[in-house]
Design a protein around this motif. Structure first.
Motif, mmCIF file in Angstrom:
data_model
loop_
_atom_site.group_PDB
_atom_site.id
_atom_site.type_symbol
_atom_site.label_atom_id
_atom_site.label_comp_id
_atom_site.label_asym_id
_atom_site.label_seq_id
_atom_site.Cartn_x
_atom_site.Cartn_y
_atom_site.Cartn_z
ATOM 1 N N ALA A 237 0.797 -1.120 0.130
ATOM 2 C CA ALA A 237 0.057 0.161 0.130
ATOM 3 C C ALA A 237 0.876 1.308 -0.092
ATOM 4 C CB ALA A 237 -0.906 -0.012 1.143
ATOM 5 N N ALA A 238 1.892 1.308 0.639
ATOM 6 C CA ALA A 238 2.988 2.536 0.949
ATOM 7 C C ALA A 238 4.243 2.112 -0.207
ATOM 8 C CB ALA A 238 3.219 2.752 2.208
ATOM 9 N N GLY A 239 3.893 1.104 -0.976
ATOM 10 C CA GLY A 239 5.518 0.819 -1.860
ATOM 11 C C GLY A 239 6.483 0.067 -0.861
ATOM 12 N N GLY A 240 7.468 -0.048 -1.507
ATOM 13 C CA GLY A 240 8.611 -0.494 -0.708
ATOM 14 C C GLY A 240 9.710 -1.321 -1.549
ATOM 15 N N GLY B 198 20.544 -12.850 -15.129
ATOM 16 C CA GLY B 198 20.304 -13.754 -13.951
ATOM 17 C C GLY B 198 20.802 -13.124 -12.410
ATOM 18 N N GLY B 199 20.230 -13.592 -11.461
ATOM 19 C CA GLY B 199 20.659 -13.184 -10.181
ATOM 20 C C GLY B 199 19.524 -12.747 -9.503
ATOM 21 N N ILE B 200 19.960 -11.697 -8.388
ATOM 22 C CA ILE B 200 19.217 -11.308 -7.537
ATOM 23 C C ILE B 200 19.080 -9.663 -7.787
ATOM 24 C CG2 ILE B 200 18.690 -10.800 -4.952
ATOM 25 C CD1 ILE B 200 20.190 -13.287 -4.320
ATOM 26 N N TRP B 201 17.934 -9.082 -7.841
ATOM 27 C CA TRP B 201 17.737 -7.999 -8.311
ATOM 28 C C TRP B 201 16.774 -7.119 -7.218
ATOM 29 C CZ3 TRP B 201 20.057 -5.584 -12.220
ATOM 30 C CH2 TRP B 201 20.793 -6.595 -13.244
ATOM 31 N N LEU B 202 17.123 -5.984 -6.688
ATOM 32 C CA LEU B 202 16.310 -5.364 -5.850
ATOM 33 C C LEU B 202 15.607 -4.050 -6.719
ATOM 34 C CD1 LEU B 202 18.767 -5.069 -2.874
ATOM 35 C CD2 LEU B 202 17.180 -6.793 -3.452
ATOM 36 N N HIS B 203 14.143 -3.985 -6.610
ATOM 37 C CA HIS B 203 13.525 -2.731 -7.002
ATOM 38 C C HIS B 203 12.811 -2.076 -6.071
ATOM 39 C CE1 HIS B 203 13.939 -4.953 -10.955
ATOM 40 N NE2 HIS B 203 13.761 -5.983 -10.214
ATOM 41 N N TRP B 204 12.893 -0.670 -5.950
ATOM 42 C CA TRP B 204 12.117 -0.028 -5.036
ATOM 43 C C TRP B 204 10.842 0.322 -5.779
ATOM 44 C CZ3 TRP B 204 12.357 0.689 -0.336
ATOM 45 C CH2 TRP B 204 11.357 1.528 0.523
ATOM 46 N N ASP B 205 9.610 0.266 -5.096
ATOM 47 C CA ASP B 205 8.242 0.607 -5.677
ATOM 48 C C ASP B 205 7.894 1.670 -4.832
ATOM 49 O OD1 ASP B 205 8.694 -1.423 -7.456
ATOM 50 O OD2 ASP B 205 7.169 -2.924 -6.452
ATOM 51 N N VAL B 206 7.487 2.679 -5.658
ATOM 52 C CA VAL B 206 6.856 3.962 -4.846
ATOM 53 C C VAL B 206 5.405 3.884 -4.725
ATOM 54 C CG1 VAL B 206 8.443 5.650 -6.086
ATOM 55 C CG2 VAL B 206 6.367 4.933 -7.033
ATOM 56 N N HIS B 207 4.853 4.406 -4.052
ATOM 57 C CA HIS B 207 3.444 4.501 -3.416
ATOM 58 C C HIS B 207 2.466 4.212 -4.672
ATOM 59 C CE1 HIS B 207 -0.576 5.640 -1.752
ATOM 60 N NE2 HIS B 207 -0.026 5.117 -0.733
ATOM 61 N N PRO B 208 1.629 3.307 -4.936
ATOM 62 C CA PRO B 208 0.795 3.396 -6.049
ATOM 63 C C PRO B 208 0.227 4.663 -6.420
ATOM 64 C CG PRO B 208 0.117 1.650 -4.231
ATOM 65 C CD PRO B 208 1.319 2.623 -3.378
ATOM 66 N N LEU C 225 1.618 7.559 -6.647
ATOM 67 C CA LEU C 225 2.735 8.014 -7.364
ATOM 68 C C LEU C 225 2.968 7.259 -8.521
ATOM 69 C CD1 LEU C 225 4.802 10.535 -7.722
ATOM 70 C CD2 LEU C 225 6.183 8.944 -6.208
ATOM 71 N N ARG C 226 2.871 5.983 -8.534
ATOM 72 C CA ARG C 226 3.088 5.390 -9.697
ATOM 73 C C ARG C 226 1.955 5.486 -10.776
ATOM 74 N NH1 ARG C 226 4.386 0.956 -7.037
ATOM 75 N NH2 ARG C 226 2.094 -0.003 -6.827
ATOM 76 N N LYS C 227 0.934 5.556 -10.254
ATOM 77 C CA LYS C 227 -0.225 5.877 -10.953
ATOM 78 C C LYS C 227 -0.145 7.421 -11.709
ATOM 79 C CE LYS C 227 -5.369 6.326 -11.191
ATOM 80 N NZ LYS C 227 -6.671 6.326 -10.379
ATOM 81 N N ALA C 228 0.166 8.334 -10.998
ATOM 82 C CA ALA C 228 0.186 9.679 -11.754
ATOM 83 C C ALA C 228 1.284 9.861 -12.779
ATOM 84 C CB ALA C 228 0.574 10.776 -10.393
ATOM 85 N N THR C 229 2.510 8.925 -12.391
ATOM 86 C CA THR C 229 3.452 8.856 -13.157
ATOM 87 C C THR C 229 3.106 8.387 -14.778
ATOM 88 O OG1 THR C 229 5.094 9.168 -11.630
ATOM 89 C CG2 THR C 229 5.902 8.258 -13.731
ATOM 90 N N ALA D 145 10.176 13.727 -10.378
ATOM 91 C CA ALA D 145 10.123 13.345 -8.773
ATOM 92 C C ALA D 145 10.326 11.824 -8.641
ATOM 93 C CB ALA D 145 8.840 13.911 -8.179
ATOM 94 N N THR D 146 9.574 11.075 -9.587
ATOM 95 C CA THR D 146 9.533 9.646 -9.208
ATOM 96 C C THR D 146 10.995 9.091 -9.930
ATOM 97 O OG1 THR D 146 7.283 9.470 -9.923
ATOM 98 C CG2 THR D 146 8.690 7.631 -10.292
ATOM 99 N N GLY D 147 11.510 9.578 -10.862
ATOM 100 C CA GLY D 147 12.871 9.343 -11.200
ATOM 101 C C GLY D 147 13.968 9.555 -10.072
#
Length: 127
Positions: free
Chosen positions: A37-40, A53-63, A65-69, A85-87
């Motif tokens: 709900a708050a991203g993460g 291949g491998g382990i990838w970490l991604h940051w997800d912004v709040h939904p 902000l994602r929707k507005a972008t 701002a999202t970038g």
């Protein structure tokens, strides 16, 4: 290949636990609806034995902000401040994740994969 997948999943779990103890909200597909709900932080395990291949970490912004972008991009409002701002948020969180991983003893690097912008690739375990 099965051993590679097992090793990657075990390392990914250790990385996720370490980053969670550092204060980041970490979610998986199993608990995605509850904790996003708050991203993460999202941890991706790509079990293919290739450069991607491998382990990838991604940051997800709040939904919201994602929707507005997405809406700004879809409507070709490329000068909309929400895109910049999202970038910046993704850049800063990638830098933060690299610092935290280094503090925890992991070796990681910023993504150079066009399909994973702003992602962090974990290269080796904590020593």
């Amino acid at each position: 290949m099965p051993q590679l997948g097992h090793r990657l999943r075990k390392l990914a779990a250790a990385v996720a636990a370490g980053l969670a103890r550092s204060g980041l909200v970490v979610f998986s597909r199993k608990n995605q609806q509850q904790e996003t709900a708050a991203g993460g932080l999202r941890v991706e395990v790509d079990e293919f034995d290739d450069a991607a291949g491998g382990i990838w970490l991604h940051w997800d912004v709040h939904p919201s902000l994602r929707k507005a972008t997405i809406e700004a991009l879809r409507e070709q409002r490329l000068d909309d401040p929400v895109i910049a701002a999202t970038g910046r948020i993704h850049e800063q969180m990638a830098s933060t994740m690299l610092c935290l991983l280094g503090a925890l003893g992991y070796v990681a690097e910023a993504s150079d994969d066009d399909y994973r912008p702003f992602a962090i690739k974990v290269l080796s375990a904590a020593v």
